[in-house]
Design a protein around this motif. Sequence first.
Motif, mmCIF file in Angstrom:
data_model
loop_
_atom_site.group_PDB
_atom_site.id
_atom_site.type_symbol
_atom_site.label_atom_id
_atom_site.label_comp_id
_atom_site.label_asym_id
_atom_site.label_seq_id
_atom_site.Cartn_x
_atom_site.Cartn_y
_atom_site.Cartn_z
ATOM 1 N N SER A 146 38.754 63.128 20.513
ATOM 2 C CA SER A 146 39.885 62.672 21.322
ATOM 3 C C SER A 146 39.471 62.426 22.771
ATOM 4 O O SER A 146 39.978 61.509 23.430
ATOM 5 N N HIS A 147 38.507 63.212 23.279
ATOM 6 C CA HIS A 147 38.022 63.001 24.642
ATOM 7 C C HIS A 147 37.280 61.660 24.750
ATOM 8 O O HIS A 147 37.466 60.921 25.724
ATOM 9 N N ALA A 148 36.465 61.371 23.757
ATOM 10 C CA ALA A 148 35.722 60.109 23.746
ATOM 11 C C ALA A 148 36.679 58.919 23.674
ATOM 12 O O ALA A 148 36.505 57.917 24.373
ATOM 13 N N ILE A 149 37.696 59.044 22.837
ATOM 14 C CA ILE A 149 38.673 57.964 22.707
ATOM 15 C C ILE A 149 39.396 57.738 24.030
ATOM 16 O O ILE A 149 39.655 56.595 24.433
ATOM 17 N N ALA A 150 39.718 58.821 24.736
ATOM 18 C CA ALA A 150 40.390 58.700 26.034
ATOM 19 C C ALA A 150 39.544 57.881 27.006
ATOM 20 O O ALA A 150 40.056 57.015 27.736
ATOM 21 N N ILE A 151 38.234 58.133 27.026
ATOM 22 C CA ILE A 151 37.347 57.413 27.938
ATOM 23 C C ILE A 151 37.292 55.931 27.584
ATOM 24 O O ILE A 151 37.385 55.049 28.456
ATOM 25 N N TYR A 152 37.156 55.629 26.295
ATOM 26 C CA TYR A 152 37.092 54.228 25.874
ATOM 27 C C TYR A 152 38.395 53.494 26.177
ATOM 28 O O TYR A 152 38.390 52.361 26.669
ATOM 29 N N LEU A 153 39.522 54.120 25.884
ATOM 30 C CA LEU A 153 40.797 53.458 26.132
ATOM 31 C C LEU A 153 41.019 53.234 27.624
ATOM 32 O O LEU A 153 41.555 52.192 28.032
ATOM 33 N N TYR A 154 40.586 54.179 28.438
ATOM 34 C CA TYR A 154 40.726 54.004 29.888
ATOM 35 C C TYR A 154 39.870 52.844 30.372
ATOM 36 O O TYR A 154 40.328 51.985 31.136
ATOM 37 N N GLU A 155 38.615 52.802 29.935
ATOM 38 C CA GLU A 155 37.723 51.728 30.375
ATOM 39 C C GLU A 155 38.248 50.360 29.931
ATOM 40 O O GLU A 155 38.216 49.391 30.701
ATOM 41 N N LEU A 156 38.752 50.275 28.689
ATOM 42 C CA LEU A 156 39.230 48.983 28.214
ATOM 43 C C LEU A 156 40.566 48.600 28.836
ATOM 44 O O LEU A 156 40.916 47.420 28.878
ATOM 45 N N SER A 157 41.300 49.589 29.339
ATOM 46 C CA SER A 157 42.563 49.267 30.015
ATOM 47 C C SER A 157 42.288 48.541 31.329
ATOM 48 O O SER A 157 43.182 47.909 31.891
ATOM 49 N N ARG A 158 41.058 48.633 31.816
ATOM 50 C CA ARG A 158 40.666 47.972 33.064
ATOM 51 C C ARG A 158 40.055 46.594 32.804
ATOM 52 O O ARG A 158 39.595 45.925 33.729
ATOM 53 N N ARG A 159 40.049 46.183 31.534
ATOM 54 C CA ARG A 159 39.421 44.918 31.162
ATOM 55 C C ARG A 159 40.154 43.729 31.784
ATOM 56 O O ARG A 159 41.368 43.626 31.730
ATOM 57 N N LYS A 160 39.395 42.829 32.396
ATOM 58 C CA LYS A 160 39.930 41.604 32.968
ATOM 59 C C LYS A 160 39.078 40.437 32.492
ATOM 60 O O LYS A 160 37.962 40.623 32.001
ATOM 61 N N SER A 161 39.614 39.241 32.669
ATOM 62 C CA SER A 161 38.829 38.068 32.315
ATOM 63 C C SER A 161 37.711 37.888 33.337
ATOM 64 O O SER A 161 37.785 38.395 34.451
ATOM 65 N N LEU A 162 36.703 37.153 32.947
ATOM 66 C CA LEU A 162 35.591 36.882 33.866
ATOM 67 C C LEU A 162 36.080 36.116 35.092
ATOM 68 O O LEU A 162 35.569 36.292 36.195
ATOM 69 N N GLU A 163 37.084 35.263 34.877
ATOM 70 C CA GLU A 163 37.633 34.507 36.008
ATOM 71 C C GLU A 163 38.266 35.464 37.015
ATOM 72 O O GLU A 163 38.091 35.327 38.226
ATOM 73 N N GLU A 164 39.028 36.452 36.515
ATOM 74 C CA GLU A 164 39.672 37.417 37.401
ATOM 75 C C GLU A 164 38.646 38.261 38.149
ATOM 76 O O GLU A 164 38.881 38.698 39.279
ATOM 77 N N GLU A 165 37.505 38.510 37.500
ATOM 78 C CA GLU A 165 36.456 39.302 38.137
ATOM 79 C C GLU A 165 35.568 38.455 39.047
ATOM 80 O O GLU A 165 34.660 38.963 39.694
ATOM 81 N N GLY A 166 35.837 37.158 39.081
ATOM 82 C CA GLY A 166 35.008 36.272 39.895
ATOM 83 C C GLY A 166 33.663 35.990 39.259
ATOM 84 O O GLY A 166 32.682 35.712 39.942
ATOM 85 N N LEU A 167 33.597 36.067 37.926
ATOM 86 C CA LEU A 167 32.327 35.871 37.215
ATOM 87 C C LEU A 167 32.437 34.721 36.223
ATOM 88 O O LEU A 167 31.931 34.784 35.114
ATOM 89 N N THR A 168 33.140 33.677 36.620
ATOM 90 C CA THR A 168 33.373 32.542 35.731
ATOM 91 C C THR A 168 32.052 31.961 35.232
ATOM 92 O O THR A 168 31.120 31.744 36.006
ATOM 93 N N ILE A 169 31.980 31.700 33.923
ATOM 94 C CA ILE A 169 30.750 31.171 33.344
ATOM 95 C C ILE A 169 30.973 29.847 32.621
ATOM 96 O O ILE A 169 30.133 29.391 31.883
ATOM 97 N N GLY A 170 32.127 29.217 32.835
ATOM 98 C CA GLY A 170 32.401 27.961 32.153
ATOM 99 C C GLY A 170 33.367 28.153 31.001
ATOM 100 O O GLY A 170 33.985 29.201 30.845
#
Length: 238
Positions: A146-170
């Motif tokens: 459950s601790h591992a799942i908490a970490i993964y869900l937190y990290e993925l909750s911060r997921r943004k598109s590359l455009e939003e991160e300023g890392l547009t690749i086409g």
Amino acid sequence: MNYIRLVLVEPEGRINFGFILRLARNFNVSDICLVKPKFDLRDPEILEFAAGGVQALENCRICSELEECLKGIDISVCTTSKLGSEKDVLRQGVSVTALRYILPAAGGVALVFGRESVGLTREELSKCDIISTIPLRSDYNVMNLSHAIAIYLYELSRRKSLEEEGLTIGIKCDKNTYRAIIRLTKEIASLLSDEEAQTALKHMLARAMLTKPECSSLYKFFKKILHELRTMRSGEST
């Protein structure tokens, strides 16, 4: 649409599962798939520890095989605490913190977790597109489920598109072309009896953030290779 499917393979701990249900509600996970759970989902102990997350049970379904839980998903991530040696192609993983830069901002992602006792088997790991781990600065890197799942869900909750991160690749590669490329590599590997190479290619391509032109070129390239191999095999058999 951006969503996460939580996949638990043969979960064993009732208390852990109760906590996982709470996490599902915390992070708005509305898709939970369990492969052969070792308990009744309505066990009183589970309900007690799920607390306000008990309503997440409505989002749970039980399957008999991992493949069933991966249907309809754009990309799958198998988690493990055991990274392989430099010669172990299968267990070459990426850090949990890197996932939000690798995974597409839109589409379905399956997070796959194994048994509390032994984790995922090598066969199960081979079914995923990406292998991931939580790097720890200690000599004991096996975390509570459950601790591992908490970490993964937190990290993925911060997921943004590359455009939003300023890392547009086409223009991004569309998923149908990507899946077609994976099918071609699988056929090629089968003809060459090289399953290890196909595993390496699948993991590499899943992490590559491919653009549409790159996918188009790769598709044509692998299709030509497959055609040449089939032609050679056909000639050898006559």
